[in-house]
Write an enzyme that holds these catalytic residues in place. Structure first.
Site, PDB file in Angstrom:
ATOM      1  N   GLY A   1      97.605 -65.859 -27.538  1.00  0.00           N
ATOM      2  CA  GLY A   1      99.028 -66.166 -27.604  1.00  0.00           C
ATOM      3  C   GLY A   1      99.819 -65.132 -26.834  1.00  0.00           C
ATOM      4  N   SER A   2     101.039 -64.901 -27.271  1.00  0.00           N
ATOM      5  CA  SER A   2     101.923 -64.025 -26.505  1.00  0.00           C
ATOM      6  C   SER A   2     101.560 -62.552 -26.677  1.00  0.00           C
ATOM      7  CB  SER A   2     103.368 -64.258 -26.944  1.00  0.00           C
ATOM      8  OG  SER A   2     103.486 -63.989 -28.314  1.00  0.00           O
ATOM      9  N   THR A   3     101.896 -61.761 -25.668  1.00  0.00           N
ATOM     10  CA  THR A   3     101.600 -60.331 -25.724  1.00  0.00           C
ATOM     11  C   THR A   3     102.357 -59.675 -26.868  1.00  0.00           C
ATOM     12  OG1 THR A   3     101.027 -60.232 -23.390  1.00  0.00           O
ATOM     13  CG2 THR A   3     101.750 -58.177 -24.386  1.00  0.00           C
TER      14      THR A   3
ATOM     15  N   CYS B   1      97.976 -69.436 -19.650  1.00  0.00           N
ATOM     16  CA  CYS B   1      98.074 -67.974 -19.635  1.00  0.00           C
ATOM     17  C   CYS B   1      97.662 -67.398 -18.289  1.00  0.00           C
ATOM     18  CB  CYS B   1      97.250 -67.379 -20.758  1.00  0.00           C
ATOM     19  SG  CYS B   1      95.588 -68.015 -20.803  1.00  0.00           S
TER      20      CYS B   1
ATOM     21  N   GLY C   1     100.497 -60.373 -29.994  1.00  0.00           N
ATOM     22  CA  GLY C   1      99.228 -59.643 -29.905  1.00  0.00           C
ATOM     23  C   GLY C   1      99.416 -58.182 -30.268  1.00  0.00           C
TER      24      GLY C   1
ATOM     25  N   GLU D   1     106.553 -63.409 -17.800  1.00  0.00           N
ATOM     26  CA  GLU D   1     105.835 -64.673 -17.891  1.00  0.00           C
ATOM     27  C   GLU D   1     106.859 -65.765 -18.219  1.00  0.00           C
ATOM     28  OE1 GLU D   1     103.126 -64.930 -21.239  1.00  0.00           O
ATOM     29  OE2 GLU D   1     101.659 -65.928 -19.976  1.00  0.00           O
TER      30      GLU D   1
ATOM     31  N   GLU E   1      93.657 -62.343 -26.484  1.00  0.00           N
ATOM     32  CA  GLU E   1      93.767 -62.986 -25.171  1.00  0.00           C
ATOM     33  C   GLU E   1      95.241 -63.324 -25.010  1.00  0.00           C
ATOM     34  OE1 GLU E   1      94.429 -65.175 -22.495  1.00  0.00           O
ATOM     35  OE2 GLU E   1      93.333 -66.842 -23.409  1.00  0.00           O
TER      36      GLU E   1
ATOM     37  N   LYS F   1      93.863 -70.996 -37.616  1.00  0.00           N
ATOM     38  CA  LYS F   1      95.198 -71.599 -37.681  1.00  0.00           C
ATOM     39  C   LYS F   1      95.596 -72.115 -36.301  1.00  0.00           C
ATOM     40  CE  LYS F   1      99.349 -69.870 -37.202  1.00  0.00           C
ATOM     41  NZ  LYS F   1     100.024 -70.978 -36.499  1.00  0.00           N
TER      42      LYS F   1
END
Ligand code: NAI
Length: 778
Positions: free
Chosen positions: A241-243, A297, A246, A392, A263, A190
């Site tokens: 993507g974002s933590t 990132c 994740g 971030e 990641e 996706k």
């Protein structure tokens, strides 16, 4: 502008790239896209618009996948997988080569489409994103070719669900799809909802390459579709993507048996020492934080400058910022393009507006009107506790602070929950190579920044996630060992009722920080032999004992800095000392576990110690040839503190099989011994005590695995948790590990044959690869 005027001002004239071909391609597709499932495009359905963030124009409409779409994509991938795998490496390689060539053939179309959809400068899409995506397919075509000969014990995982972000749409797709299909997996991918167009072009390329139907499936939509893929019957989830997302994926997949790589975000330090080539370091910052508008990132978003040069450096930096060219990303002279979407632009604006610390400088250039543009920004004079030093921003905003000594630089650099990348500038090779190993990051760039290549693994530590993409190490994320697995039965302790073997009270204590420790709970558990004979008691560990053990392990961090040579000697010594008492241990195992195989188990445990000792100074890193003026040194570092629930069924061999490779690689361990048969472990303390193992390197707890699983997995100072317990605690451990996104290796209720030597697998799990890019050659 006349030629004379150009010579007078030396200003850039506009050099626009044409969008005609890309817009015509979109029209050819009907400006509306369905999903790419089982080799063909589905009829476009309700969905969402993809806009050009530089001017707000609608480029195309994408379909929002439904549960039925995701199900049919997964089913197509499942059906296609066995045949795709059975093509063999060379058979699959041909398709990867074909895709690589087609990506080259359509490179300008891909670059223009990417820039229109994402807002990144065409120069970057053309010279970085698209060539790197091609390179990934070429490189992994080679990996497919070599798989049969170089990875004979590995096989595909099956169907991989892959969810990617919007900052490098086609490149992230390549990072995910190339290794997966090279290793014989099929995929359901996706793209991010802001940037799906190059994924659609890629689907078109798959058709042109004649890729068998179902090998690559692409469904479009928002996070809800990501959730559907995460929950689907897939064998792996690969996410970038974002933590926060994740972490949710880690929780959602806990206990499912799905393999997972994440990641995630970063707040990467960019360290400039006073002996750096300052002009190069300033230019490096352009690539570190203004590349892709800072939506990277691993962006060098935290500048750390040595105090003596700080003023001069910032002055040059501000001057350079004023020369950055921001505007229409389709103009080849542009340095900084548009932010991907208004939502992201607002998020950046809010974060910066809320900040009151430090001093802000924004470029003195005319900002383009309309479109999602944000000026290159520098915020100086922050301290580590300031929000913008920790959070971030994911935009063109650089924060900076100063340091005095190299030691302080390392301390500030590592003061973050992330650990993705780090950059350092110094003309002193001794200093640079002294600092690189001290930085907690998956990638370190020396005198350069944001360099990537398919041959060098990329990925982070801490809350930047786990798993590597690229290089040999990236392949393990898409393979599993060929061994057949069978369910692991719960091993229950024997019940009492028989005679007492020894009338004296023998309550073995636990082993924490090199000392015998009573359990905090004050409770103990009786251990009986098969005939019901009472053999002794052991303490029942609770969360406080876990905490004490973690503290002891943390105190032994010097172990991670010892040489492999030293660790090998200590492991040999443990082996020798165990050998001297082999009969005693064999007898203990026989009466405790009701076996007759004690002698074999002890002999195998000695061999396991010798294997780990042998590897301690040989499980080296690699040097990757990367196509720049440099090499990437892939160094194997210990993971840190590993908590492990040891196998119940194999009380000594299991414990040693887990412990030996972990400490051989410089980790410190907290071992929860076999629950039903703990006495071999408690006898083992004496062996450790007499083998020069420093206090805190090995800590052993006894009691029920169920008690310690969660506290171990939730502890923020534990870096990895493994479970080979016959109580299937995989779900508990994986869910609790989401807190600090620690690495996990759990058995999911499946047996491991401990009579086999799995040392290589353990060595891999016990190490993390750090890629250090250093200048080298011409
Ligand atoms: P995100 O993490 O929400 O999106 C990344 C991908 O995950 C997209 O394809 C999205 O549709 C999907 N997704 C969203 N929610 C999901 C869920 N619950 N389950 C499965 N998939 C899901 O990132 P977003 O919102 O686009 O950006 C927010 C922040 O994330 C950025 O400001 C940045 O800080 C960070 N980020 C980091 C990236 C990286 O490369 N490390 C890339 C993109 C964003």
């Amino acid at each position: 502008m006349t030629v004379k005027e150009i010579f007078e001002t030396m200003d850039y004239g506009p050099a626009p790239e044409s969008a005609v071909e890309a817009l015509a391609w979109l029209v050819d597709q009907g400006d509306r896209f369905g999903h790419f499932i089982d080799g063909s495009f589905t009829t476009p359905a309700d969905g969402f618009e993809s806009r050009n963030p530089a001017n707000g124009e609608v480029l195309a409409t994408l379909s929002q996948a439904t549960q039925a779409d995701v199900d049919s994509a997964v089913a197509a991938a499942r059906t296609a997988q066995p045949k795709w795998e059975s093509l063999g490496g060379p058979g699959r390689a041909k398709f990867l080569y074909a895709i690589a060539r087609l990506l080259q053939k359509h490179s300008r179309l891909a670059a223009v489409l990417e820039t229109l959809d994402n807002g990144k400068p065409i120069r970057e899409a053309r010279d970085i994103d698209i060539p790197l995506a091609q390179r990934h397919f070429y490189y992994h075509a080679g990996m497919a070719q070599l798989m049969d000969s170089e990875l004979p014990d590995a096989e595909a995982l099956g169907v991989c669900g892959q969810i990617i972000p919007w900052n490098f749409p086609l490149l992230m797709l390549a990072w995910k799809i190339a290794p997966a299909i090279a290793m014989g997996n099929t995929v359901v991918l996706k793209p991010a909802e802001y940037t799906s167009l190059t994924a659609m072009l890629f689907a078109d390329i798959c058709q042109q390459a004649g890729l068998p139907a179902g090998v690559v499936n692409i469904v479009t939509g928002d996070g809800a579709v990501g959730e559907m893929i995460t929950a689907a019957e897939v064998d792996k989830i690969a996410f970038t993507g974002s933590t926060s997302v994740g972490r949710r994926i880690r929780e959602a997949t806990a206990g499912s048996g799905k393999s997972l790589t994440l990641e995630l975000g970063g707040k990467s330090p960019y360290i400039v020492f006073d002996d750096a080539d300052i002009d190069s370091a300033v230019e490096g910052l352009v690539d570190a934080i203004w590349f892709n508008q800072g939506q990277v990132c691993c962006a060098g978003s935290r500048l750390l400058v040595q105090e003596g040069i700080a003023e001069a450096f910032h002055t040059k930096l501000r001057a350079r910022m004023d020369k950055l060219r921001i505007g229409n990303p389709m103009d080849k002279c542009i340095d900084v393009g548009a932010i991907v979407d208004r939502v992201q632009l607002n998020a950046i604006t809010e974060l910066v507006t809320a900040n009151t610390a430090g001093e802000m400088y924004q470029t003195k250039i005319d900002m383009p009107v309309g479109g999602c543009f944000y000026p290159p920004t520098l915020i100086e004079g922050l301290t580590t506790s300031d929000t913008l030093m920790q959070e971030e921003i994911f935009g063109p905003v650089l924060v900076s602070t100063t340091f005095r000594t190299p030691g302080e630089a390392v301390e500030i650099a590592n003061n973050t929950r992330y650990g993705l990348a780090a950059t350092l500038w110094s003309e002193n090779v001794n200093l640079a190579l002294d600092i690189a190993p001290k930085l907690v990051a998956g990638v370190v760039w020396i005198n350069g920044t944001n360099m990537f290549d398919a041959a060098a693994g990329f990925g982070g530590v801490r809350e930047s996630g786990f798993g590597r993409e690229g290089g040999w190490e990236g392949l393990s994320a898409y393979t599993k060992p060929k061994t057949k697995t069978k369910p692991l039965e719960l091993v229950k302790p024997f019940k009492g009722g028989g005679a007492t073997a020894d009338p004296l009270d023998r309550t073995a204590k636990m082993y924490i920080g090199g000392k015998q420790a009573r359990p905090d709970s004050g409770y103990s558990q009786a251990i009986y032999g098969k005939s019901g004979t009472l053999l002794g008691h052991v303490g029942i560990a609770n969360r406080k004992d876990v905490r004490n053990a973690v503290e002891a392990a943390a105190g032994a961090k010097g172990w991670s800095k010892t040489t492999g040579h030293l660790r090998a000697q200590i492991l040999y010594y443990i082996g020798e000392n165990l050998s001297a008492r082999a009969d005693e241990f064999a007898h203990r195992i026989n009466i405790m576990a009701g076996k007759r195989t004690g002698a074999t188990e002890v002999e195998a445990a000695i061999q396991r110690l010798f294997s780990a000792a042998a590897w301690a100074d040989k499980y080296d890193g690699q040097v990757h040839n990367v196509p720049i003026r440099g090499v990437a040194m892939a160094m194997k570092e210990p993971v840190g503190i590993i908590g492990a629930l040891c196998p119940d069924e194999s009380p000594l061999l299991g414990l040693v099989s887990v412990m030996a490779p972990a400490i051989a690689m410089g980790n410190r361990v907290i071992l929860s011994a076999s629950h039903p048969y703990p006495l071999a472990a408690t006898d083992f303390y004496q062996i450790l005590d007499t083998s020069d193992v420093p206090a805190g390197v090995v800590n052993i707890l006894t009691g029920n695995h169920t008690e310690v699983a969660k506290p171990l997995a939730a502890h923020l100072n534990v870096d990895a948790v493994w479970s080979f317990s016959s109580s299937n605690l995989s779900a508990t451990i994986e869910a609790a590990s989401a807190g600090n996104l620690k690495r996990t290796w759990v058995n999911h209720g499946l047996a491991i044959d401990w009579s086999q030597d799995h040392t290589k697998r353990f060595l891999q799990a016990a190490t993390e690869v750090k890629n250090i890019w250093v200048p080298y050659g011409e």
